[in-house]
Design an enzyme around this catalytic site. Structure first.
Site, PDB file in Angstrom:
ATOM      1  N   HIS A 129      89.415  82.493  70.314  1.00 53.78           N
ATOM      2  CA  HIS A 129      90.736  83.089  70.166  1.00 53.78           C
ATOM      3  C   HIS A 129      91.558  83.012  71.448  1.00 53.78           C
ATOM      4  CE1 HIS A 129      93.451  85.442  67.687  1.00 53.78           C
ATOM      5  NE2 HIS A 129      93.660  86.278  68.688  1.00 53.78           N
TER       6      HIS A 129
ATOM      7  N   ASP B  57      86.802  80.765  66.947  1.00 56.13           N
ATOM      8  CA  ASP B  57      87.614  81.984  66.882  1.00 56.13           C
ATOM      9  C   ASP B  57      87.114  82.862  65.734  1.00 56.13           C
ATOM     10  OD1 ASP B  57      89.558  83.939  66.781  1.00 56.13           O
ATOM     11  OD2 ASP B  57      91.239  82.542  66.945  1.00 56.13           O
TER      12      ASP B  57
ATOM     13  N   SER C 146      98.353  84.532  67.288  1.00 59.49           N
ATOM     14  CA  SER C 146      97.540  85.504  66.563  1.00 59.49           C
ATOM     15  C   SER C 146      98.416  86.189  65.501  1.00 59.49           C
ATOM     16  CB  SER C 146      96.915  86.506  67.539  1.00 59.49           C
ATOM     17  OG  SER C 146      95.898  87.238  66.920  1.00 59.49           O
TER      18      SER C 146
END
Length: 696
Positions: free
Chosen positions: A669, A634, A548
């Site tokens: 995600h 995501d 991330s």
């Protein structure tokens, strides 16, 4: 098999009198919102064709590592007790726990009435809920106080959206209704009424509704709406330890707004509004004549935080009374009241470690809770009963598996009551060190290091260095059994606790955001070079990993120092920074302006972000082998970011090193939701790392 070559379609973007050409802009499909929601209906079939070509190429390039992947899979699996039962949590007359069974991907939620010797009741088998679904993300889940109903959330696409249902724990039957489009923030008001946060069109919480669980959302009642002036902020619910008060928190990168309501009569009133990185948290203490809120805040520049109190009848800021001034070395991170004890969570800024202090509210005495290890992870779990004098802590260290500690508030002594069994793991084989690298500006960067005992620091060892460094999320030194598959092969595993996290307090976070963001990347490079100087490893023998915003870190440091690293694994990487942060139509963009800067309105912010935005700083030259992992659904870091990054790297890099895009077409995600798929993903990543170094 030749690597895919993405078509170049020039797309000019003019911003602050500067023109940049994004030749891979077309990879952002016009149907991206449907795609994030799980409907893979691409308007442009060429986008899907490119992603499929990258997937085929990835499979072909990793085909010769299948045996190694299977070996790693079995190694990681061998350190997991597949038939597992958690330590129970007491809630009223019930003991709650979960089980995992060999061959099953999801937990089985159980409880017993009165004693663990009495019969087990399975109140939710998540495997049954997930049956037939490619992805099933479970949570949150919370029982009401009477232990008669369970409210729970789930998601089938990988996005942040949660659908909410309620289960009758006596019958096992679910409500006939489902509340869709929730953020997942839910809270019981009483045994038959629930608060649910509903998402807006930008996927941020907008409204709080009260639901009678017997009537469902058709008769929901609005109890709070986010004011328009705070439209770009995220909304979540919380409650005081004694459950007397409920809070609405609005948060963005540098602002926070708190509303408070009595549980007895829902009416949210403004409690505090912080700007310029000022934040608040609070708890309630009622004892005799005392009926007060205790407030932890960094108001007035006290970035190690101070503690105030004020009467519940006069909570305006002019009535706040300072009871604990800011420390120069300790940062307050949270407070909790149990019985007549105040538990203070704090961070030792020098050691970058979490600590607990117990204060007796009657005698005023304070005592710090001692911990056995040089580096560790400590989480306060507390107790269901706010009158308890025995509370739970969750503890681990790099060589101590997850352990439940019971803290006696009267004696301030801990007792280990449970340690998760980890097969095929011998902690005596390993050494853990906490060392400090000196950054180029003189700051001391904590580095947690794990290696085999007897390691000779001669620079001959491979290393895996992990980092994050954003949003104030510190990387703790907890236990992770998977990494020993690399350590057993001679790797040194290191976590760099760099600026942008909160490992050394809130100021550590502030010094790694906005126009201090370059500190994050420089710290990671300086910590890695420290490992080289100390003889742990050598240049080119180092793998790095982050996800991330940690994926942004991977892209930025690789652009800055491609010669230093021998392998890069970037998970769900935020790499197309300037384009994403300039697009207010994306769900996360407006709140992110207070984390990174606003390149839409500020030319200075634009110029600063352009220094490090990975996609915009790819250059012609040699790069190390790189793996980009992502999920098609995501919505936090959209699929086209890593896809564009890989496409541009392929076009510009001058080496023959491996470059792979691993796009999971059934994930978001958080990656895989299934227990054994998670092991597959880790085995794939580790096989890639070994392949980079010609190892098995």
């Amino acid at each position: 098999m030749k690597a895919p070559v993405a078509q170049k379609i020039p797309h000019a973007i003019i911003q602050h009198n500067q023109t940049r050409i994004d030749e891979y802009h077309w990879l952002r499909d016009e149907h991206w919102q449907k795609i994030v929601a799980g409907d893979l209906d691409f308007k442009n079939p060429e986008v899907l064709a490119y992603l499929n070509a990258e997937s085929d190429y990835k499979d072909a390039q990793m085909k010769d590592s299948k045996v190694v992947q299977e070996q790693l899979y079995q190694e990681i699996l061998s350190r997991i007790k597949e038939d597992y039962q958690s330590w129970p949590v007491k809630k009223g007359d019930f003991l709650y726990y979960y089980r995992e069974e060999k061959g099953k991907n999801y937990p089985i939620l159980c409880r017993r009435h009165g004693s663990m010797d009495l019969p087990e009741v399975v109140y939710m088998d998540v495997n049954q809920e997930a049956d037939g679904k490619d992805l099933y993300m479970f949570g949150p889940s919370v029982t009401n106080r009477a232990n008669t109903f369970l409210a729970y959330g789930y998601n089938l696409t990988g996005s942040m959206e949660r659908s909410i249902r309620v289960r009758n724990l006596a019958t096992g039957q679910d409500s006939e209704w489902t509340y869709h489009n929730s953020t997942g923030s839910i809270l019981w008001i009483d045994d038959e009424h629930l608060l649910v946060v509903e998402r807006d069109e930008q996927a941020r919480g907008k409204h709080v509704y009260k639901i009678n669980i017997h009537q469902g959302p058709e008769k929901k009642a609005l109890v709070f709406s986010k004011p328009d002036e705070f439209d770009g902020m995220f909304l979540s619910l919380a409650e005081t330890t004694d459950r007397e008060y409920i809070m609405v928190y609005l948060n963005s990168g540098s602002s926070q707004v708190v509303y408070v309501s009595s549980r007895a009569a829902i009416d949210f009133r403004l409690f505090a509004h912080g700007t310029d990185d000022v934040v608040f948290s609070l708890d309630h203490y009622l004892d005799g004549d005392s009926d007060d809120f205790y407030i932890r805040t960094n108001l007035h520049g006290a970035n190690n935080f101070q503690l105030y109190k004020t009467s519940v009848n006069q909570w305006e800021q002019e009535h706040w009374y300072l009871i604990q001034a800011e420390s120069s070395t300790l940062s307050l991170t949270d407070i909790h009241f149990y019985n007549h004890y105040l538990i203070i969570e704090q961070k030792n800024n020098d050691k970058a470690l979490d600590e607990l202090v117990v204060q007796d509210m009657v005698s005023g005495t304070r005592q710090r809770v001692s911990m056995p290890d040089e580096a560790y992870e400590l989480d306060f779990s507390g107790d269901w009963d706010h009158n308890a004098t025995m509370v739970r802590l969750d503890y681990s260290s790099p060589v101590m598996p997850s352990t439940v500690l019971e803290l006696d508030l009267k004696t301030v002594q801990t007792t280990a009551v449970y340690t998760r069994e980890t097969p095929n793991f011998d902690p005596e084989k390993y050494e853990v060190r906490r060392e400090y690298a000196t950054a180029r500006d003189g700051e001391r960067i904590p580095v947690t290091i794990i290696h085999n005992k007897g390691l000779v620091k001669d620079g001959s060892h491979r290393a895996l260095v992990y980092g994050y460094g954003s949003y104030g999320y510190g990387m703790t030194a907890g236990f992770s059994s998977k990494l020993f598959s690399l350590v057993d092969r001679g790797f040194v595993y290191a976590t760099a606790h760099i600026r942008g996290g909160d490992e050394k307090g809130y100021q550590w976070y502030l010094n790694g955001k906005m126009r201090h963001k370059m500190n994050t990347f420089n710290d990671f490079i300086d910590a890695t070079e420290y490992l080289v100087k100390q003889g742990y490893t050598d240049k080119g023998q180092i793998a790095i990993n982050g996800g991330s915003a940690g994926g942004l870190l991977m892209g930025a440091v690789t652009n800055l120092r491609p010669d230093l690293f021998g392998c890069v694994v970037a998970d769900v990487p935020f790499v197309d920074v300037i384009n994403t942060i300039s697009d207010a139509s994306l769900p996360l963009t407006p709140p992110e302006w207070e984390e990174w800067g606003n390149p839409v309105t500020s030319a200075d912010d634009f110029d600063y972000i352009m220094q490090y935005s990975p996609y915009d700083n790819v250059q012609a030259g040699d790069y190390p082998p790189m793996l980009f992992n992502s999920g098609i659904s995501d919505e936090q870091v959209t699929y086209w970011e890593p896809a564009k990054m890989v496409a541009r790297l392929r076009a510009l890099k001058t080496d023959e090193n491996l470059l792979l895009l691993n796009m999971n077409m059934h994930a978001g995600h958080a990656g895989a939701s299934k227990r054994y798929e998670w092991i597959d993903e880790e085995a794939f990543n580790y096989a890639f790392i070994l392949k980079c170094f010609g190892m098995k």
